[in-house]
Write an enzyme that holds these catalytic residues in place. Structure first.
Site, PDB file in Angstrom:
ATOM      1  N   LYS A   1     -31.678 -29.866  20.536  1.00  0.00           N
ATOM      2  CA  LYS A   1     -32.944 -29.766  21.274  1.00  0.00           C
ATOM      3  C   LYS A   1     -33.259 -28.293  21.571  1.00  0.00           C
ATOM      4  O   LYS A   1     -34.409 -27.869  21.481  1.00  0.00           O
ATOM      5  CB  LYS A   1     -32.890 -30.571  22.580  1.00  0.00           C
ATOM      6  CG  LYS A   1     -32.820 -32.082  22.409  1.00  0.00           C
ATOM      7  CD  LYS A   1     -34.040 -32.685  21.733  1.00  0.00           C
ATOM      8  CE  LYS A   1     -35.294 -32.627  22.599  1.00  0.00           C
ATOM      9  NZ  LYS A   1     -36.408 -33.384  21.960  1.00  0.00           N
TER      10      LYS A   1
ATOM     11  N   TYR B   1     -26.253 -32.807  20.893  1.00  0.00           N
ATOM     12  CA  TYR B   1     -27.631 -33.227  21.222  1.00  0.00           C
ATOM     13  C   TYR B   1     -28.394 -32.082  21.874  1.00  0.00           C
ATOM     14  O   TYR B   1     -29.484 -31.695  21.430  1.00  0.00           O
ATOM     15  CB  TYR B   1     -27.607 -34.436  22.167  1.00  0.00           C
ATOM     16  CG  TYR B   1     -28.931 -34.672  22.879  1.00  0.00           C
ATOM     17  CD1 TYR B   1     -30.068 -35.039  22.165  1.00  0.00           C
ATOM     18  CD2 TYR B   1     -29.047 -34.508  24.266  1.00  0.00           C
ATOM     19  CE1 TYR B   1     -31.292 -35.235  22.811  1.00  0.00           C
ATOM     20  CE2 TYR B   1     -30.262 -34.702  24.916  1.00  0.00           C
ATOM     21  CZ  TYR B   1     -31.373 -35.068  24.186  1.00  0.00           C
ATOM     22  OH  TYR B   1     -32.586 -35.255  24.818  1.00  0.00           O
TER      23      TYR B   1
ATOM     24  N   THR C   1     -35.688 -31.230  27.072  1.00  0.00           N
ATOM     25  CA  THR C   1     -34.796 -31.771  28.096  1.00  0.00           C
ATOM     26  C   THR C   1     -34.129 -30.670  28.916  1.00  0.00           C
ATOM     27  O   THR C   1     -33.940 -29.558  28.418  1.00  0.00           O
ATOM     28  CB  THR C   1     -33.700 -32.621  27.408  1.00  0.00           C
ATOM     29  OG1 THR C   1     -32.658 -32.888  28.329  1.00  0.00           O
ATOM     30  CG2 THR C   1     -33.086 -31.901  26.219  1.00  0.00           C
ATOM     31  N   ASP C   2     -33.728 -31.022  30.130  1.00  0.00           N
ATOM     32  CA  ASP C   2     -32.984 -30.065  30.975  1.00  0.00           C
ATOM     33  C   ASP C   2     -31.605 -29.746  30.400  1.00  0.00           C
ATOM     34  O   ASP C   2     -30.985 -28.748  30.772  1.00  0.00           O
ATOM     35  CB  ASP C   2     -32.851 -30.602  32.414  1.00  0.00           C
ATOM     36  CG  ASP C   2     -32.151 -31.949  32.530  1.00  0.00           C
ATOM     37  OD1 ASP C   2     -31.734 -32.531  31.507  1.00  0.00           O
ATOM     38  OD2 ASP C   2     -32.026 -32.439  33.679  1.00  0.00           O
ATOM     39  N   GLU C   3     -31.137 -30.602  29.448  1.00  0.00           N
ATOM     40  CA  GLU C   3     -29.775 -30.418  28.946  1.00  0.00           C
ATOM     41  C   GLU C   3     -29.621 -29.137  28.134  1.00  0.00           C
ATOM     42  O   GLU C   3     -28.505 -28.697  27.877  1.00  0.00           O
ATOM     43  CB  GLU C   3     -29.351 -31.648  28.121  1.00  0.00           C
ATOM     44  CG  GLU C   3     -29.440 -32.917  28.948  1.00  0.00           C
ATOM     45  CD  GLU C   3     -28.677 -34.092  28.369  1.00  0.00           C
ATOM     46  OE1 GLU C   3     -27.725 -33.884  27.612  1.00  0.00           O
ATOM     47  OE2 GLU C   3     -29.063 -35.224  28.694  1.00  0.00           O
TER      48      GLU C   3
ATOM     49  N   LYS D   1     -28.131 -46.100  27.185  1.00  0.00           N
ATOM     50  CA  LYS D   1     -28.146 -45.116  28.267  1.00  0.00           C
ATOM     51  C   LYS D   1     -27.734 -45.842  29.544  1.00  0.00           C
ATOM     52  O   LYS D   1     -27.910 -47.058  29.679  1.00  0.00           O
ATOM     53  CB  LYS D   1     -29.553 -44.513  28.417  1.00  0.00           C
ATOM     54  CG  LYS D   1     -30.156 -44.022  27.100  1.00  0.00           C
ATOM     55  CD  LYS D   1     -29.850 -42.575  26.809  1.00  0.00           C
ATOM     56  CE  LYS D   1     -30.194 -42.144  25.399  1.00  0.00           C
ATOM     57  NZ  LYS D   1     -31.554 -42.226  24.959  1.00  0.00           N
TER      58      LYS D   1
HETATM   59  P1  NAD Z   1     -35.510 -42.793  22.234  1.00  0.00           P
HETATM   60  O1  NAD Z   1     -34.206 -42.609  21.517  1.00  0.00           O
HETATM   61  O2  NAD Z   1     -35.727 -43.980  23.089  1.00  0.00           O
HETATM   62  O3  NAD Z   1     -36.702 -42.793  21.164  1.00  0.00           O
HETATM   63  C1  NAD Z   1     -36.749 -41.915  20.071  1.00  0.00           C
HETATM   64  C2  NAD Z   1     -37.806 -42.419  19.104  1.00  0.00           C
HETATM   65  O4  NAD Z   1     -37.874 -41.482  18.023  1.00  0.00           O
HETATM   66  C3  NAD Z   1     -37.465 -43.786  18.505  1.00  0.00           C
HETATM   67  O5  NAD Z   1     -38.630 -44.595  18.472  1.00  0.00           O
HETATM   68  C4  NAD Z   1     -37.019 -43.453  17.086  1.00  0.00           C
HETATM   69  O6  NAD Z   1     -37.282 -44.487  16.152  1.00  0.00           O
HETATM   70  C5  NAD Z   1     -37.856 -42.207  16.792  1.00  0.00           C
HETATM   71  N1  NAD Z   1     -37.230 -41.352  15.778  1.00  0.00           N
HETATM   72  C6  NAD Z   1     -35.931 -40.959  15.716  1.00  0.00           C
HETATM   73  N2  NAD Z   1     -35.744 -40.201  14.615  1.00  0.00           N
HETATM   74  C7  NAD Z   1     -36.949 -40.113  13.993  1.00  0.00           C
HETATM   75  C8  NAD Z   1     -37.394 -39.461  12.809  1.00  0.00           C
HETATM   76  N3  NAD Z   1     -36.559 -38.746  12.032  1.00  0.00           N
HETATM   77  N4  NAD Z   1     -38.703 -39.555  12.468  1.00  0.00           N
HETATM   78  C9  NAD Z   1     -39.563 -40.284  13.237  1.00  0.00           C
HETATM   79  N5  NAD Z   1     -39.184 -40.940  14.353  1.00  0.00           N
HETATM   80  C10 NAD Z   1     -37.892 -40.844  14.723  1.00  0.00           C
HETATM   81  O7  NAD Z   1     -35.709 -41.437  23.026  1.00  0.00           O
HETATM   82  P2  NAD Z   1     -36.433 -41.197  24.437  1.00  0.00           P
HETATM   83  O8  NAD Z   1     -35.464 -41.382  25.516  1.00  0.00           O
HETATM   84  O9  NAD Z   1     -37.728 -41.924  24.440  1.00  0.00           O
HETATM   85  O10 NAD Z   1     -36.719 -39.630  24.329  1.00  0.00           O
HETATM   86  C11 NAD Z   1     -37.946 -39.132  23.811  1.00  0.00           C
HETATM   87  C12 NAD Z   1     -37.943 -37.611  23.891  1.00  0.00           C
HETATM   88  O11 NAD Z   1     -37.770 -37.203  25.249  1.00  0.00           O
HETATM   89  C13 NAD Z   1     -36.786 -36.975  23.108  1.00  0.00           C
HETATM   90  O12 NAD Z   1     -37.281 -35.826  22.470  1.00  0.00           O
HETATM   91  C14 NAD Z   1     -35.767 -36.613  24.176  1.00  0.00           C
HETATM   92  O13 NAD Z   1     -35.020 -35.490  23.795  1.00  0.00           O
HETATM   93  C15 NAD Z   1     -36.680 -36.307  25.359  1.00  0.00           C
HETATM   94  N6  NAD Z   1     -36.073 -36.521  26.698  1.00  0.00           N
HETATM   95  C16 NAD Z   1     -35.493 -37.718  27.004  1.00  0.00           C
HETATM   96  C17 NAD Z   1     -34.983 -37.908  28.289  1.00  0.00           C
HETATM   97  C18 NAD Z   1     -34.371 -39.237  28.704  1.00  0.00           C
HETATM   98  O14 NAD Z   1     -33.858 -39.342  29.826  1.00  0.00           O
HETATM   99  N7  NAD Z   1     -34.394 -40.266  27.881  1.00  0.00           N
HETATM  100  C19 NAD Z   1     -35.057 -36.881  29.235  1.00  0.00           C
HETATM  101  C20 NAD Z   1     -35.655 -35.674  28.875  1.00  0.00           C
HETATM  102  C21 NAD Z   1     -36.178 -35.507  27.600  1.00  0.00           C
END
Ligand code: NAD
Length: 332
Positions: free
Chosen positions: A158, A154, A130-132, A193
């Protein structure tokens, strides 16, 4: 021979979009010749309904399990050619009160996967970040070489995971690629979110909580574009490299709120100003020249129409977010 992809967190918002995309059920472009195993713990954010459009696809296998569990990880990584690692605790507000789960899943879970990848000779490991991790920037944008300066638990977890992943490349020669993306919006996002939280609350006639003066700036990218960027990094990227996936619309939270109110036919009297999040980053901005020039990445979804489509998706899929009281209360 098909490429056997292990997708962690594939029942979450972005991971499930990636799985539906590579299996040809989204517009982003299918990946011919892949078989997909999803490893997901099904936390509150994971939902098998996100995979329903591909549940009957014989190329998909689902394994319920924790990325921190070396036994289940060893079992699924043994049968994988490549890993795309989405699994994470992902909500900043929760990280302010449950930091341990973030360090455990995001840092330890990534390391457990990397170890298994090394042991079993996995060919590629795409680590989704993530950009964060960069902190906050008042003007201009970050290039990939920018030092990491995360401010929330968070973002720190990351950043830790990114460094561990890149260390496995430098130390052991594992083919690790890291993506860093801005804020995503789209269907199937857990309603904690801002976009799905506000839309679902407005559709239910409730008020929405806006942090502080709403002046924080974020770049908003449709999840389709993020997923296409991840796929370009998997297929065309290089080992040991970090790629920014950006090019979204830059908006203050206040501007985004105005657009969501308008799309839901609501007015500003539905907005409650609440105390600002501690340590709230003011602005994030990615320079994505590298992904554009080296991988041919370009976002395709126009923000205004894609946001409207997203609002309509939540309106038309009430059963998805209402079914198990998924209308979340923000963790304050
Ligand atoms: P999300 O919270 O919707 O989904 C996370 C998934 O991971 C869920 O299905 C959860 O059950 C699973 N999970 C959590 N802990 C786990 C564990 N210990 N073992 C196995 N599975 C596990 O998240 P998202 O928004 O889909 O984000 C996905 C990735 O993208 C993350 O790594 C996040 O940091 C990154 N990201 C998200 C955004 C955003 O805007 N949402 C932006 C940039 C990067």
């Amino acid at each position: 021979m098909p490429t056997r992809l292990l997708v962690t967190g594939g029942a979450g918002f972005i991971g499930s979009h990636y799985v539906r995309t590579v299996l040809g059920r989204e517009s982003g472009g299918a990946a011919p010749g892949v078989r997909v195993t999803v490893l997901d713990k099904l936390t509150y954010a994971g939902n098998l309904a996100n995979l329903r459009p591909v549940t009957d696809d014989s190329r998909l296998q689902f394994v319920a399990g924790d990325v921190c569990d070396p036994d289940v990880v060893d079992r699924v990584v043994r049968d994988a050619d490549e890993i795309v690692h989405f699994a994470a605790e992902s909500h900043v507000d929760r990280s302010l009160v449950e930091g341990d789960a973030f360090v455990r899943t995001n840092v330890l879970g990534t390391q457990v996967l990397l170890d298994a990848a090394l042991r079993h000779g996995v060919e590629r490991f795409v680590h989704v970040s993530t950009d964060e991790v960069y902190g906050t920037i008042s003007e201009g944008s970050w290039a990939e070489g920018q030092p990491l300066s995360p401010r929330s638990p968070y973002a720190a977890s990351k950043a830790g995971a990114d460094l561990v992943a890149l260390a496995y490349h430098r130390t052991h020669g594992l083919d690790v690629r890291v993506t860093r993306c801005s804020n995503n919006y789209g269907p199937y996002q857990y309603p904690e979110k801002i976009v799905p939280l506000f839309v679902t609350r407005l559709l239910n006639g409730l008020t929405v909580p806006l942090y502080g003066d709403g002046s924080q700036v974020r770049e908003w990218l449709h999840v389709d574009d993020h997923v296409r960027g991840v796929e370009l990094v998997r297929t065309r990227g290089a080992a040991g490299e970090v790629y920014h996936i950006g090019g979204g619309a830059e908006l203050t939270n206040r501007e985004l709120t105005g657009l969501l109110l308008e799309a839901c036919g609501a007015s500003w009297d539905r907005v409650e100003q609440v105390a600002d999040r501690p340590g709230h980053d003011q602005r994030y901005a990615l320079d994505w020249t590298k992904a554009r020039s080296l991988l041919g990445y370009r976002p395709r979804r126009a923000f205004a129409s894609a946001l409207t489509q997203t609002v309509l998706w939540y309106r038309d899929h009430r059963a998805w977010w209402d079914a198990d009281a998924r209308v979340a209360n923000p963790v304050q």
